[in-house]
Design an enzyme around this catalytic site. Sequence first.
Site, PDB file in Angstrom:
ATOM      1  N   ASP A  58       0.929  -1.215   0.095  1.00  0.00           N
ATOM      2  CA  ASP A  58       0.029  -0.094   0.094  1.00  0.00           C
ATOM      3  C   ASP A  58       0.842   1.156  -0.024  1.00  0.00           C
ATOM      4  O   ASP A  58       2.023   1.219   0.397  1.00  0.00           O
ATOM      5  CB  ASP A  58      -0.778  -0.029   1.365  1.00  0.00           C
ATOM      6  CG  ASP A  58      -1.778   1.011   1.540  1.00  0.00           C
ATOM      7  OD1 ASP A  58      -2.368   1.504   0.541  1.00  0.00           O
ATOM      8  OD2 ASP A  58      -1.341   1.953   2.554  1.00  0.00           O
ATOM      9  N   ASP A  89      -0.308   5.210   0.743  1.00  0.00           N
ATOM     10  CA  ASP A  89      -0.541   5.994   2.004  1.00  0.00           C
ATOM     11  C   ASP A  89      -0.663   5.321   3.073  1.00  0.00           C
ATOM     12  O   ASP A  89      -1.537   4.445   3.466  1.00  0.00           O
ATOM     13  CB  ASP A  89      -1.805   6.760   1.631  1.00  0.00           C
ATOM     14  CG  ASP A  89      -1.727   7.770   0.353  1.00  0.00           C
ATOM     15  OD1 ASP A  89      -0.893   8.303   0.189  1.00  0.00           O
ATOM     16  OD2 ASP A  89      -2.552   7.450  -0.439  1.00  0.00           O
TER      17      ASP A  89
END
Length: 219
Positions: free
Chosen positions: A11, A13
């Site tokens: 991922d 953020d």
Amino acid sequence: MSTVFNLLVFDWDGTLMDSEARIVACIRGAITDLNLEPRSTASIRNIIGLGLREAVFALYPEGDEALLDAMVERYRHHFLTADPTPSELFAGARETIEQLAEANYLLAVATGKGRQGLNKVLEETGLGPYFHTTRCADETFSKPHPMMLEQIMDELGVEPGATLMIGDTEYDMQLASNARANALAVSYGVHEKDRLLKYQPLHCLDAIDELAGWLNNRG
């Protein structure tokens, strides 16, 4: 390093980049621009990791496609050009990615960001060349639908059992589960550790620079 996993999917953020404050500021800016009813910081933090479509309708369930289009346009305006809130890689993130690349892992990104936003931060950080492929929420289904991760695995020819999804939200944990891949949580991002542990990830890191050591120990 361990060869248990061939593919590491990150991922962005809250996992590699400390961008929470900027995302919240940009969502608030879009809400203000459109004179919408304000939403709490907690509510906005909770949608980080989703695609913009899913995020908008989570914040405004009564909204329609016109509201979605307007919110997306104003959010992108703030994120891409107008908002000055800084976003930096987490300490050790760059070194970790470099180390994993040197160890010949396949590296990928699966993110709720749009393509324009991801390309911007990949260029700004210089990390783009390290990733073999990336998928964004405006190119496929948003997390936690498995398609984003399934497309990455199919493109790189890696089975779910040899894939590790690394993220800071329950959406990442659900994505991994839905795609039958392995999940590794990080505790320093958006969702609290207890919330992540409900999905029984293999482990929960307290800092991204713990990742290489954890992989070594599994080997």
